[in-house]
Design an enzyme around this catalytic site. Structure first.
Site, PDB file in Angstrom:
ATOM      1  N   ILE A 136       0.851  -0.995  -0.049  1.00 12.76           N
ATOM      2  CA  ILE A 136       0.028   0.167   0.075  1.00 12.76           C
ATOM      3  C   ILE A 136       0.814   1.226  -0.080  1.00 12.76           C
ATOM      4  O   ILE A 136       1.810   1.501   0.912  1.00 12.76           O
ATOM      5  CB  ILE A 136      -0.963  -0.022   1.204  1.00 12.76           C
ATOM      6  CG1 ILE A 136      -2.012   1.247   0.842  1.00 12.76           C
ATOM      7  CG2 ILE A 136      -0.174  -0.114   2.432  1.00 12.76           C
ATOM      8  CD1 ILE A 136      -3.102   1.067   1.955  1.00 12.76           C
ATOM      9  N   GLU A 137       0.643   2.156  -1.153  1.00 13.48           N
ATOM     10  CA  GLU A 137       1.547   2.967  -1.244  1.00 13.48           C
ATOM     11  C   GLU A 137       1.160   4.332  -1.506  1.00 13.48           C
ATOM     12  O   GLU A 137       0.285   4.702  -2.157  1.00 13.48           O
ATOM     13  CB  GLU A 137       2.553   2.735  -2.693  1.00 13.48           C
ATOM     14  CG  GLU A 137       3.600   3.649  -2.924  1.00 13.48           C
ATOM     15  CD  GLU A 137       4.278   3.151  -4.319  1.00 13.48           C
ATOM     16  OE1 GLU A 137       5.398   4.093  -4.724  1.00 13.48           O
ATOM     17  OE2 GLU A 137       4.416   2.173  -4.655  1.00 13.48           O
ATOM     18  N   VAL A 138       1.900   5.364  -0.679  1.00 13.44           N
ATOM     19  CA  VAL A 138       1.510   6.841  -0.356  1.00 13.44           C
ATOM     20  C   VAL A 138       0.329   6.886  -0.269  1.00 13.44           C
ATOM     21  O   VAL A 138      -0.444   7.700  -1.052  1.00 13.44           O
ATOM     22  CB  VAL A 138       2.298   7.485  -1.668  1.00 13.44           C
ATOM     23  CG1 VAL A 138       2.379   9.073  -1.464  1.00 13.44           C
ATOM     24  CG2 VAL A 138       3.497   7.188  -1.941  1.00 13.44           C
TER      25      VAL A 138
END
Length: 263
Positions: free
Chosen positions: A158-160
């Site tokens: 799960i990114e940014v």
């Protein structure tokens, strides 16, 4: 856990108990350093895998990345996944369709998906920028997470994404959630080795923490490399290289016999 390589079941049993550490490594030196440092998880290019990789990093859990766009059909992904697992991978990263994830899970292949900012699909969310900053966007990430879970993925990067959003999602999914710039409410903290080492000269992501200045060291080494090459060129021109110490000798009698035979 570091006495042996963890399994998927081991990792899932640790959800919510402690933060795992994860790095993207791209060389055997980086893999060996991750092993020695006690890093739990590594993302790797599939071509890095093999017996030499496992000699360097015997106990880290490795995610070879099946890069989006390099493979097309579900069969392509399955074939590449089995090859990576045989070469020493433990699970595969896949940003392909839910159908592809489902097909791989049906074959017993452990799959890591991706939500939030997905670089290969960033055009759909406005480019390389944070995702989930509105309720509508956050709900879409939650929907994608549940869809991956239902398709059979056991974990997801799960990114940014805002930390509060990521934490709420992590609490409500059985998947292991790997945070890249998404706060401490997930199950692992994930950074690129290049960012940790300070090897990049360009843009540094906001979520990256730099622990060393390898870029400056690389510059210094390049200067030393150039200087050494220049000295070699000068020695060749002047005759200083090769010196007697660099040459193989021959007994004078043998040399004389050889020269006589050539006449």
């Amino acid at each position: 856990m570091k006495n042996r390589r963890p399994t998927v079941a081991d990792l899932l049993s640790m959800k919510g108990k402690r933060q795992l550490s994860m790095l993207r490594v791209e060389t055997l030196d980086e893999a060996e350093a991750a092993e020695r440092a006690g890093v739990d998880l590594v993302s790797v290019p599939p071509q890095l895998l093999g017996s030499v990789f496992r000699e360097a990093a015997p106990s880290v859990f490795a995610f070879p990345g099946l890069e989006y766009g390099d493979l097309i059909t579900a069969d392509d992904y399955i074939r590449a996944a089995f090859k990576a697992l045989r070469a020493g991978g433990d699970a595969v990263y896949c940003a392909a369709s839910l159908q592809t994830v489902r097909r791989m899970r049906d074959e017993g292949i452990p799959v890591c998906g991706h939500v939030g900012l997905i670089p290969s699909k960033a055009t759909w969310t406005g480019g390389f920028r944070a995702v989930g900053k509105t309720s509508v966007s956050a709900l879409e990430i939650w929907r994608q997470t549940k869809a991956l879970e239902e398709a059979g993925a056991f974990c997801a990067e799960i990114e940014v994404v805002p930390g509060e959003v990521a934490a709420a999602i992590s609490e409500r999914t059985s998947m292991l959630m790997l945070s890249m710039g998404a706060g401490t409410g997930c199950d692992a903290q994930y950074l690129f080795a290049d960012d940790v080492l300070g090897a990049n000269k360009g843009h540094v992501p906001r979520h990256a923490k730099i622990y060393r200045n390898f870029a400056a060291e690389y510059d210094r080494l390049q200067q030393e490399r150039t200087a050494a090459f220049s000295e070699f060129v000068a020695d060749v021109k002047s005759g200083a290289y090769p010196a007697k110490a660099h040459l193989v000798g021959i007994d004078p009698t043998e040399l004389a016999e050889f020269l006589k035979s050539m006449a």
